[in-house]
Design a protein around this motif. Structure first.
Motif, PDB file in Angstrom:
ATOM      1  N   PRO A 111      -8.521  10.346   5.593  1.00 16.62           N
ATOM      2  CA  PRO A 111      -8.865   9.219   4.716  1.00 16.62           C
ATOM      3  C   PRO A 111      -7.659   8.403   4.240  1.00 16.62           C
ATOM      4  O   PRO A 111      -7.710   7.173   4.238  1.00 16.62           O
ATOM      5  N   LYS A 112      -6.561   9.049   3.847  1.00 14.36           N
ATOM      6  CA  LYS A 112      -5.386   8.321   3.363  1.00 14.36           C
ATOM      7  C   LYS A 112      -4.763   7.476   4.470  1.00 14.36           C
ATOM      8  O   LYS A 112      -4.285   6.372   4.225  1.00 14.36           O
ATOM      9  N   VAL A 113      -4.764   8.005   5.674  1.00 11.40           N
ATOM     10  CA  VAL A 113      -4.200   7.284   6.815  1.00 11.40           C
ATOM     11  C   VAL A 113      -5.054   6.052   7.110  1.00 11.40           C
ATOM     12  O   VAL A 113      -4.541   4.947   7.295  1.00 11.40           O
ATOM     13  N   LYS A 114      -6.365   6.252   7.137  1.00  8.84           N
ATOM     14  CA  LYS A 114      -7.276   5.133   7.421  1.00  8.84           C
ATOM     15  C   LYS A 114      -7.166   4.056   6.349  1.00  8.84           C
ATOM     16  O   LYS A 114      -7.110   2.858   6.651  1.00  8.84           O
ATOM     17  N   GLU A 115      -7.114   4.467   5.100  1.00  7.67           N
ATOM     18  CA  GLU A 115      -7.022   3.506   3.997  1.00  7.67           C
ATOM     19  C   GLU A 115      -5.733   2.673   4.103  1.00  7.67           C
ATOM     20  O   GLU A 115      -5.768   1.450   4.000  1.00  7.67           O
ATOM     21  N   ALA A 116      -4.611   3.336   4.312  1.00  5.85           N
ATOM     22  CA  ALA A 116      -3.333   2.622   4.426  1.00  5.85           C
ATOM     23  C   ALA A 116      -3.351   1.669   5.617  1.00  5.85           C
ATOM     24  O   ALA A 116      -2.860   0.535   5.527  1.00  5.85           O
ATOM     25  N   PHE A 117      -3.923   2.111   6.725  1.00  8.20           N
ATOM     26  CA  PHE A 117      -3.987   1.267   7.914  1.00  8.20           C
ATOM     27  C   PHE A 117      -4.768  -0.011   7.644  1.00  8.20           C
ATOM     28  O   PHE A 117      -4.289  -1.113   7.911  1.00  8.20           O
ATOM     29  N   PHE A 118      -5.958   0.117   7.099  1.00  9.63           N
ATOM     30  CA  PHE A 118      -6.795  -1.059   6.873  1.00  9.63           C
ATOM     31  C   PHE A 118      -6.323  -1.918   5.699  1.00  9.63           C
ATOM     32  O   PHE A 118      -6.770  -3.046   5.534  1.00  9.63           O
TER      33      PHE A 118
END
Length: 194
Positions: A111-118
């Protein structure tokens, strides 16, 4: 700039010698710091025909080329070379990583990776939990390119498209990968048109 280009990854030799890997996340070795220690603390910079007046620029650019955040209080000239080195390095990473390592989106993204990416942020390698995370960490490099000319170069070289073309995608994650591709492609095009 040629000198910085040639020396910025010299720390990779030590990294590989110690771990048999170039992966910063798994080796926990900061190859930018290793490079500047080797060149400046151990004084190997003197082995190269570089006028001493450029030492600060070379050291600063090499040290910062792989950092999540650039040091503060840099001169305008240092900052220019840091951005240039980081941009060219990222453009090359897409080509290099596409040809030497298996890239995948075969498990859920953290989740943290996806959030930072988007949110269009670089992603801290400490957040990597899966191979899918590692792929997104690299794709997020698009969001950290500084110069408009670098975005044009990234498009003209097709390095990003090469990278995207080799990502192995699990059937259950195909829609998510389409969303990821659209995000980086749209961002790239918008930066070129600015």
């Amino acid at each position: 700039m040629k000198t910085i280009g040639l020396l910025h990854d010299i720390g990779r030799f030590v990294q590989y010698e110690k771990t048999k890997s170039y992966n910063d996340a798994t080796t926990k070795i900061d190859h930018g710091k290793v490079a500047t220690d080797y060149l400046f603390k151990e004084e190997h910079i003197q082995d190269f025909a570089i006028p001493e007046k450029y030492y600060s620029i070379v050291e600063t650019a090499i040290y910062n080329h792989n950092k999540l955040e650039i040091e503060e209080d840099l001169t305008e000239e240092e900052l220019f070379y840091v951005h240039l080195t980081r941009d060219v390095d990222k453009i090359d990473i897409f080509r290099q990583e596409a040809t030497i390592e298996n890239k995948s989106l075969i498990e859920q993204i953290s989740p943290k990776v996806k959030e930072a990416f988007f949110e269009h942020h670089l992603i801290n390698i400490k957040e990597i939990k899966t191979k899918s995370d590692e792929t997104l960490v690299e794709l997020a490099y698009v969001f950290d390119i500084h110069f408009q000319e670098s975005y044009t170069l990234l498009k003209d070289t097709d390095n990003l498209e090469l990278y995207l073309s080799v990502v192995e995608v699990d059937k259950g994650l195909e829609d998510e990968f389409e969303s990821i591709k659209k995000e980086v492609r749209t961002y790239l095009e918008e930066r070129i048109e600015e």
